[in-house]
Design an enzyme around this catalytic site. Structure first.
Site, PDB file in Angstrom:
ATOM      1  N   GLU A 112      17.525  21.479 -39.245  1.00 26.30           N
ATOM      2  CA  GLU A 112      16.407  21.393 -39.289  1.00 26.30           C
ATOM      3  C   GLU A 112      16.624  20.150 -38.372  1.00 26.30           C
ATOM      4  O   GLU A 112      17.115  19.010 -38.810  1.00 26.30           O
ATOM      5  CB  GLU A 112      15.606  21.173 -40.789  1.00 26.30           C
ATOM      6  CG  GLU A 112      14.587  21.803 -41.050  1.00 26.30           C
ATOM      7  CD  GLU A 112      14.165  21.771 -42.499  1.00 26.30           C
ATOM      8  OE1 GLU A 112      13.486  22.342 -42.950  1.00 26.30           O
ATOM      9  OE2 GLU A 112      14.030  20.596 -42.811  1.00 26.30           O
ATOM     10  N   ASP A 158       7.816  11.104 -46.674  1.00 23.95           N
ATOM     11  CA  ASP A 158       9.195  11.059 -47.156  1.00 23.95           C
ATOM     12  C   ASP A 158       9.699   9.565 -47.634  1.00 23.95           C
ATOM     13  O   ASP A 158       8.930   8.706 -47.972  1.00 23.95           O
ATOM     14  CB  ASP A 158      10.132  11.057 -45.208  1.00 23.95           C
ATOM     15  CG  ASP A 158      10.657  12.026 -44.491  1.00 23.95           C
ATOM     16  OD1 ASP A 158      10.833  13.270 -45.031  1.00 23.95           O
ATOM     17  OD2 ASP A 158       9.658  12.026 -43.426  1.00 23.95           O
ATOM     18  N   TYR A 160       7.683  27.657 -45.904  1.00 26.00           N
ATOM     19  CA  TYR A 160       8.151  26.523 -46.294  1.00 26.00           C
ATOM     20  C   TYR A 160       7.102  25.885 -47.490  1.00 26.00           C
ATOM     21  O   TYR A 160       6.918  25.016 -47.983  1.00 26.00           O
ATOM     22  CB  TYR A 160       8.663  24.631 -45.368  1.00 26.00           C
ATOM     23  CG  TYR A 160       9.441  24.033 -45.639  1.00 26.00           C
ATOM     24  CD1 TYR A 160       9.397  23.249 -46.784  1.00 26.00           C
ATOM     25  CD2 TYR A 160      10.144  23.534 -44.880  1.00 26.00           C
ATOM     26  CE1 TYR A 160       9.975  22.285 -48.247  1.00 26.00           C
ATOM     27  CE2 TYR A 160      11.247  22.496 -45.439  1.00 26.00           C
ATOM     28  CZ  TYR A 160      11.425  22.178 -46.386  1.00 26.00           C
ATOM     29  OH  TYR A 160      12.009  20.503 -46.953  1.00 26.00           O
TER      30      TYR A 160
END
Lengths: 278, 407
Positions: A53, A64, A179
């Protein structure tokens, strides 16, 4: 309707044939430097990563945790741009023809670049798919059309909070693999694989035959082993970024590549993988 | 307020977004998948609440008996005289409890949080006004409260930090990025994505993913409804113009919404012109920005050629933000509202002027609207009426005013 088998399909099929999970490291393109992150991606491919990735740095990475936030800041300070990430993907593709390459980022830089232009450039660079953290299927029609026109797989997130109706929608929109987010929260290393991850993967299986990769919080060989027990692939992001950064701080940016390869080897050992493939 | 008036501000027909939260091309939901379920839960709770008379009664009662509504519409006689043009009327949101309009939305969302059974509240704040209002309603409702605030803003609005702490809130400084409102929102969203099952994110402006721009707009619509009624009662006609400052844009939307159907009423939104119109020196999204996605919504954004979000500057922390509410973007493109900017110097001067002519010290945010009113009034006929939203009072800005105006 699948027109042809994508590289992701082939990668997961092979991993399944080898009775193992696919190993999917993440790194932020441009961290610690553009050259060193390319070196690290190549080292990961050589060490047996199935998919890499490539994180597209963004000024406001709200999904994040602090480790990847700072990696993003460092990459931007190095002058990394979306075009720079695409150039890096192209170099990685030349070095590692069989590697899966997933571009991973936030929507605004891609939108600013232009969706068709981005899809064309990403396909030309040899990327296989794209995951945009802040793009849900409902908002992704144009994006999916642009990707499909260039044979790129849109990969979507599924979360423990997603009810079944949404999982169905996510499964219908996704290509290549899905995912699964192991827990509510931002990216960041944790100690355990939560029960919510196992439940989410089980729920997703009822809606899709697509391979399922599990990510968010997975950092150690033990966690990789546990996750690979029920998911088809395992993503390791924060731990990888952290290891590369520590090595780079200590011994300079060139140390990021061997550090990345060493962590991948540890994670693979945890899985007792077969010998590295070329 | 009678029941019909109360209902009308929940059901304002002026500009309803689509089911996907689109105002024209703008808005929508650009969030990590984890947040979709809590956003759906919030939208469902709001839909039920807006139809529930008990909810409306309680909201109205809190606005009247706790926050201090209705706020006056004050004719600014000396300022109007001095400018020699239009008659300026000030909508006095500065007189509300906690000192700004922000309390309207906080009371509404606190009721929603209670309805959803969420007892932990998080919020972001720029100038600290929304943080103080959030801390206030959390004290009132007995909720746990965490407020994220950029460290640069904590330094320039220290008084509000102390107020929040006194009210029992935990203020968490944010050291990332520009250390201002944008970074505080990022951090609040990270908290929410982690704790969404127990936590309500009390977003403070008409920003973010659907349904926030709609909910916050509706809770502030009372500003314009009162102003419209008050102006009609005083002047027996509609005003010529409305002027409000626009950071995220909640006070402006609150004032404008009731007038959107009145085609003859001109509306002006005033952005922060900062130190000048070079990228990074201002927060004038409609002058230097372009459509993009930031923090959950598609709207005008200040960004560089690569889609990285640009830095901003304004003397006023509440306007110092690189994007704007999506409904404003739609109103801009439709030409219904004119957006202009006023710089730091003009805002500071307007603050002093309003203080000396009317005995009212506006917040630096609101002073941007006053500056624009001072610029326009002389060119308007003496028969023209202009409503200026004084969205907050300037007490919180005294340190900056002391320094900048050498008091």
């Amino acid at each position: 309707m699948e027109s042809s088998l994508s590289r992701f399909d082939a990668i997961f099929a092979r991993a399944r044939a080898e009775r193992r999970g696919a190993l999917i490291p993440y790194l932020t393109a441009g961290d610690p430097t553009p050259a060193a992150s390319l070196g690290a991606a190549q080292a990961l491919a050589a060490a047996g990563a199935d998919i890499v990735e490539l994180g597209i740095p963004f000024s406001d990475p709200l999904a994040d945790g602090p480790v990847i936030q700072r990696a993003s800041e460092r990459a931007l300070a190095q002058g990394m741009t979306l075009e720079g990430v695409l150039a890096m993907a192209a170099q990685l593709r030349r070095a590692a023809p069989a590697l899966g390459i997933l571009l991973f980022g936030y929507f605004n830089p891609i939108l600013r670049y232009g969706l068709p232009r981005f899809a064309e450039a990403a396909a030309r660079a040899g990327a296989d798919g794209v995951l945009v953290t802040d793009l849900i299927p409902e908002e992704a029609q144009e994006y999916c059309a642009a990707l499909a026109a260039r044979g790129l797989d849109p990969v979507f997130l599924a979360a423990p909070t997603s009810p079944d109706a949404r999982l169905e929608r996510i499964a219908a929109a996704g290509r290549g693999f899905l995912y699964a987010v192991s827990r509510t929260g931002v990216t960041g290393a944790r100690r355990q694989v939560p029960e919510s991850a196992r439940q989410l993967v089980a729920r997703l299986r009822r809606h899709t035959a697509l391979p399922l990769a599990l990510g968010f919080g997975i950092a150690s060989p033990e966690q990789v082993r546990e996750a690979a027990g029920f998911a088809d692939g395992v993503v390791v992001g924060t731990a990888m970024v952290e290891r590369m950064h520590a090595a780079s701080l200590e011994r300079g940016p060139e140390a990021a590549a061997p550090a990345a390869a060493a962590l991948l080897a540890e994670l693979r050992a945890g899985l007792s993988f077969a010998a590295p493939r070329g | 307020m009678d029941r019909r008036a109360a209902e009308s501000h929940f059901m304002s027909p002026a500009s309803q977004p689509t089911a996907a939260g689109r105002f024209g091309a703008y808005g929508g939901r650009y969030v990590p998948e984890t947040l979709v379920a809590p956003l759906d839960e919030l939208a469902a709770a709001y839909e039920a609440a807006r139809r529930d008379p008990a909810f409306q009664d309680e909201f109205r009662s809190l606005l009247e008996n706790y926050a201090g509504r209705p706020t006056p519409l004050t004719y600014a006689a000396r300022l109007s005289e001095e400018l020699g043009g239009a008659r300026l009327y000030l909508k006095r949101e500065d007189l509300l409890h906690t000192g700004a309009h922000k309390i309207n939305n906080c009371l509404g969302q606190a009721l929603l949080a209670r309805r959803m059974g969420k007892r932990r509240i998080i919020a972001e704040t720029g100038a600290g006004q929304h943080g103080v209002a959030t801390a206030t309603v959390c004290a009132l409702f007995g909720f746990e409260c965490v407020v994220y605030m950029g460290e640069a803003d904590m330094a320039r609005q220290a008084l509000n930090v102390a107020r929040m702490r006194l009210l029992g809130a935990e203020v968490r400084g944010v050291a990332a990025g520009s250390r201002t409102l944008k970074d505080a929102i990022n951090e609040a969203m990270r908290d929410w994505v982690t704790n969404c099952e127990t936590t309500h994110y009390l977003l403070g402006s008409v920003l973010g993913a659907h349904p926030y721009p709609l909910i916050v707009r509706d809770f502030h619509a009372v500003i314009g409804e009162e102003a419209r009624r008050q102006y009609l009662a005083a002047a027996r006609r509609l005003p010529e113009m409305l002027i409000a400052c626009v950071g995220g844009g909640s006070n402006a939307i609150g004032l404008f919404t009731a007038f959107l159907g009145d085609r003859e009423v001109k509306m002006v939104g005033v952005e922060a012109g900062g130190r000048g119109l070079r990228l990074g020196e201002h927060a004038a999204r409609f002058q230097g920005g372009s459509p993009g996605v930031l923090q959950g919504t598609f709207t005008y954004v200040l960004q560089d050629e690569w889609g990285q979000i640009a830095g901003t500057h304004s003397v006023s922390a509440g306007l110092d933000y690189p994007s704007i509410g999506p409904e404003h973007a739609a109103l801009h493109d439709a030409g219904r509202v004119e957006y202009v900017s006023a710089g730091d110097t003009a805002a500071l001067e307007a603050c002093r002027r309003l203080a000396r002519t009317e005995g009212i010290i506006p917040a630096l945010e609101s002073a941007h609207a006053v500056a624009e009113a001072c610029r326009r009034a002389p060119a308007l006929p003496r028969t023209a009426g202009v409503i200026v939203n004084i969205s907050g009072r300037g007490d919180k800005d005294m340190e900056i005013l002391q320094r900048e105006l050498r008091l």
